[in-house]
Design a protein around this motif. Structure first.
Motif, PDB file in Angstrom:
ATOM      1  N   UNK A  33       0.836  -1.195   0.000  1.00 18.17           N
ATOM      2  CA  UNK A  33       0.000   0.000   0.000  1.00 18.17           C
ATOM      3  C   UNK A  33       0.874   1.249   0.000  1.00 18.17           C
ATOM      4  N   UNK A  34       0.358   2.319  -0.594  1.00 14.33           N
ATOM      5  CA  UNK A  34       1.116   3.569  -0.609  1.00 14.33           C
ATOM      6  C   UNK A  34       0.930   4.334   0.694  1.00 14.33           C
ATOM      7  N   UNK A  35       1.857   5.256   0.936  1.00 11.37           N
ATOM      8  CA  UNK A  35       1.791   6.113   2.114  1.00 11.37           C
ATOM      9  C   UNK A  35       1.917   7.561   1.671  1.00 11.37           C
ATOM     10  N   UNK A  36       1.397   8.442   2.480  1.00  9.57           N
ATOM     11  CA  UNK A  36       1.507   9.878   2.238  1.00  9.57           C
ATOM     12  C   UNK A  36       2.477  10.426   3.280  1.00  9.57           C
ATOM     13  N   UNK A  37       3.559  11.045   2.803  1.00 11.65           N
ATOM     14  CA  UNK A  37       4.580  11.572   3.700  1.00 11.65           C
ATOM     15  C   UNK A  37       4.909  13.008   3.327  1.00 11.65           C
ATOM     16  N   UNK A  38       5.556  13.699   4.219  1.00 11.56           N
ATOM     17  CA  UNK A  38       6.022  15.065   3.993  1.00 11.56           C
ATOM     18  C   UNK A  38       7.504  14.966   3.647  1.00 11.56           C
ATOM     19  N   UNK A  39       7.879  15.377   2.431  1.00  6.91           N
ATOM     20  CA  UNK A  39       9.253  15.242   1.978  1.00  6.91           C
ATOM     21  C   UNK A  39       9.629  16.467   1.155  1.00  6.91           C
ATOM     22  N   UNK A  41       9.587  19.556   1.851  1.00  2.00           N
ATOM     23  CA  UNK A  41       8.592  20.619   2.033  1.00  2.00           C
ATOM     24  C   UNK A  41       7.365  20.474   1.146  1.00  2.00           C
ATOM     25  N   UNK A  42       6.985  19.231   0.845  1.00  2.41           N
ATOM     26  CA  UNK A  42       5.752  19.009   0.087  1.00  2.41           C
ATOM     27  C   UNK A  42       5.186  17.622   0.409  1.00  2.41           C
ATOM     28  N   UNK A  43       3.929  17.434   0.059  1.00  3.91           N
ATOM     29  CA  UNK A  43       3.271  16.149   0.255  1.00  3.91           C
ATOM     30  C   UNK A  43       3.756  15.200  -0.828  1.00  3.91           C
ATOM     31  N   UNK A  44       4.067  13.974  -0.437  1.00  2.00           N
ATOM     32  CA  UNK A  44       4.585  12.995  -1.382  1.00  2.00           C
ATOM     33  C   UNK A  44       3.858  11.666  -1.160  1.00  2.00           C
ATOM     34  N   UNK A  45       3.393  11.041  -2.238  1.00  2.00           N
ATOM     35  CA  UNK A  45       2.773   9.734  -2.181  1.00  2.00           C
ATOM     36  C   UNK A  45       3.809   8.723  -2.629  1.00  2.00           C
ATOM     37  N   UNK A  51      -1.786   6.030  -6.597  1.00  2.00           N
ATOM     38  CA  UNK A  51      -2.654   6.406  -7.725  1.00  2.00           C
ATOM     39  C   UNK A  51      -1.894   7.293  -8.711  1.00  2.00           C
ATOM     40  N   UNK A  52      -1.954   6.951  -9.982  1.00  2.00           N
ATOM     41  CA  UNK A  52      -1.216   7.713 -10.998  1.00  2.00           C
ATOM     42  C   UNK A  52      -1.643   9.160 -11.080  1.00  2.00           C
ATOM     43  N   UNK A  53      -2.936   9.410 -10.918  1.00  2.00           N
ATOM     44  CA  UNK A  53      -3.438  10.786 -11.046  1.00  2.00           C
ATOM     45  C   UNK A  53      -3.053  11.653  -9.839  1.00  2.00           C
ATOM     46  N   UNK A  54      -2.605  11.037  -8.748  1.00  2.00           N
ATOM     47  CA  UNK A  54      -2.292  11.799  -7.542  1.00  2.00           C
ATOM     48  C   UNK A  54      -0.811  11.844  -7.202  1.00  2.00           C
ATOM     49  N   UNK A  55       0.054  11.361  -8.098  1.00  2.00           N
ATOM     50  CA  UNK A  55       1.483  11.387  -7.796  1.00  2.00           C
ATOM     51  C   UNK A  55       1.960  12.815  -7.732  1.00  2.00           C
ATOM     52  N   UNK A  56       2.715  13.123  -6.700  1.00  2.00           N
ATOM     53  CA  UNK A  56       3.239  14.462  -6.498  1.00  2.00           C
ATOM     54  C   UNK A  56       4.721  14.438  -6.823  1.00  2.00           C
ATOM     55  N   UNK A  57       5.160  15.341  -7.684  1.00  2.00           N
ATOM     56  CA  UNK A  57       6.582  15.400  -8.027  1.00  2.00           C
ATOM     57  C   UNK A  57       7.118  16.763  -7.753  1.00  2.00           C
TER      58      UNK A  57
END
Length: 57
Positions: A33-39, A41-45, A51-57
């Motif tokens: 399962x994926x996790x949401x972390x702070x990396x 200075x931004x949110x990172x999945x 989810x492909x549509x929610x990947x943060x780069x």
């Protein structure tokens, strides 16, 4: 008065929270399962099923 060290009770609470977070992250990793972390200075999945549509780069 400013304390430089947390109280003994606060230290126990912090260690408990750290332990719980580590166990939860390990479990999510084992389950793929994926996790949401702070990396950086931004949110990172992160994780296999991010989810492909929610990947943060």
């Amino acid at each position: 008065m400013i304390k430089t060290q947390p109280s003994e009770n606060s230290q126990k609470i912090l260690e408990s929270l750290k332990s719980t977070a580590i166990k939860t992250l390990e479990t999510k990793h084992k389950l793929g399962q994926y996790v949401v972390v702070w990396k950086n200075n931004q949110i990172c999945l992160e994780g296999q099923d991010t989810p492909l549509c929610n990947k943060v780069k």
